[in-house]
Design an enzyme around this catalytic site. Structure first.
Site, PDB file in Angstrom:
ATOM      1  N   CYS B 126      69.513  84.410  39.363  1.00 49.38           N
ATOM      2  CA  CYS B 126      69.559  85.720  38.741  1.00 49.38           C
ATOM      3  C   CYS B 126      70.181  85.772  37.357  1.00 49.38           C
ATOM      4  CB  CYS B 126      70.173  86.670  39.717  1.00 49.38           C
ATOM      5  SG  CYS B 126      71.136  85.837  40.926  1.00 49.38           S
ATOM      6  N   SER B 127      71.354  86.230  37.455  1.00 44.47           N
ATOM      7  CA  SER B 127      72.315  86.301  36.118  1.00 44.47           C
ATOM      8  C   SER B 127      73.645  86.337  36.650  1.00 44.47           C
ATOM      9  CB  SER B 127      71.828  87.218  35.173  1.00 44.47           C
ATOM     10  OG  SER B 127      70.382  87.268  34.973  1.00 44.47           O
ATOM     11  N   CYS B 128      73.958  85.645  37.771  1.00 48.66           N
ATOM     12  CA  CYS B 128      75.340  85.769  38.123  1.00 48.66           C
ATOM     13  C   CYS B 128      76.253  85.391  36.965  1.00 48.66           C
ATOM     14  CB  CYS B 128      75.439  84.875  39.419  1.00 48.66           C
ATOM     15  SG  CYS B 128      74.528  85.684  40.870  1.00 48.66           S
TER      16      CYS B 128
END
Lengths: 104, 219
Positions: B126-128
């Site tokens: 995702c884009s943690c």
């Protein structure tokens, strides 16, 4: 049979050059983040539930932008949890749209 | 575009209720659609007592105010306080809490750059990102190209950021997830041996804490 790779599972796939341009966040980007964060901290939902919904948005939405997929995923999750209905979302959007058009 | 309500012909009762109806594709192409949807979700959430307008506004203000200062505070302290650095590398979450920096439910793992090892962070799934420390992530961190390529061609990714690592330096890539966030402890720049902590903070950039660049050169 191996599991099919999800659309979100990007590690190691080929990709083009990285666009390094910095963009300002738009107000609605912060608003959707804030609405989710407040609900998360109040225990209405977890980050993993939103993540699952983000992973499951339609491909055109997934490719359409980060906050775009957030809004669709948050809508899906709130409907799934019966916090809201799609009809309520449609009605509210129509009302907001009408109010904005009237103001122009 | 009209404001009429369209018929959702699919079944919401069985199976996963996950995808927004295909019949709303035309809505999504409308200019400002996602902004309108965001406002609708916010207003409905307020009407239903899930959130208050004040809480939402306070979080928007938090996002506006939170840049990379907290990250710079952590790094400069680690550079000047060996005992703190040891605690930071042993338990990032607890060491951040010492400075009143919350991790909001995720664990923090801090990885140290040395003469022999360079670290870079990514989230392929995702884009943690450690938002409470670095603010909201830049667009490139969320891009498909960064997420896909960083794990298998990290040296060429770093080159695009202008960072060329000598061959002898090992490059470690750390893939974040929703429950665990990474932060890079960059190398302290040479020539800053007598600098106080407050001045060192100015050398700590966002990109150096993601690992795509070194800390700022004091020269």
């Amino acid at each position: 049979m191996p599991l099919e790779r999800g659309q979100h599972d990007l590690g190691g796939l080929p990709g083009g050059p990285i666009d390094l341009e910095e963009h300002e966040l738009l107000p609605w980007h912060k608003t959707i983040s804030a609405v989710f964060t407040v609900m998360r901290l109040k225990g209405e939902m977890t980050i993993d539930e939103l993540r699952r919904c983000i992973e499951d948005v339609p491909p055109d939405i997934y490719d359409g932008g980060y906050y775009e997929r957030w809004t669709i995923a948050l809508t899906d999750l709130m409907v799934e949890k019966r916090l809201i209905t799609r009809d309520e979302v449609d009605a509210k959007m129509a009302a907001l749209r009408a109010a904005r058009e009237a103001a122009e | 575009m009209t404001g009429d309500t369209h018929d959702h012909g699919h079944d919401h009762g069985d199976g996963p209720v996950l995808t927004y109806a295909d019949d709303s594709v035309h809505d999504r192409n409308e200019t400002g659609h996602f902004e309108l949807l965001t406002d609708a979700l916010k207003e409905l959430s307020i009407e239903k007592g899930l959130v208050t307008a004040t809480e939402v506004r306070e979080y928007v203000e938090f996002f506006d105010s939170r840049g990379t200062e907290k990250g710079a505070e952590i790094i400069a302290k680690a550079w000047t306080d060996p005992a703190y650095k040891e605690r930071l590398l042993a338990d990032g979450t607890a060491a951040a809490a010492e400075l009143d920096i919350p991790m909001a439910g995720a664990e923090l793992v801090v990885v140290e750059n040395t003469d022999d090892v360079h670290n870079v962070i990514v989230c392929t799934l995702c884009s943690c990102y450690p938002r409470t420390i670095l603010g909201l992530p830049p667009d490139w961190y969320k891009s498909k190209s960064y997420r896909s390529r960083t794990v298998n061609e990290p040296r060429s990714v770093l080159k695009e950021f202008g960072t060329e690592l000598p061959d002898g330096v090992a490059l470690r890539v750390h893939d974040s997830n929703a429950d665990m966030r990474y932060l890079v402890l960059p190398k302290r720049p040479a020539g800053t041996e007598d600098w106080p902590e407050e001045r060192l903070r100015e050398l700590v950039t966002r990109d150096s804490m993601i690992g795509v660049a070194p800390a700022r050169d004091p020269a």
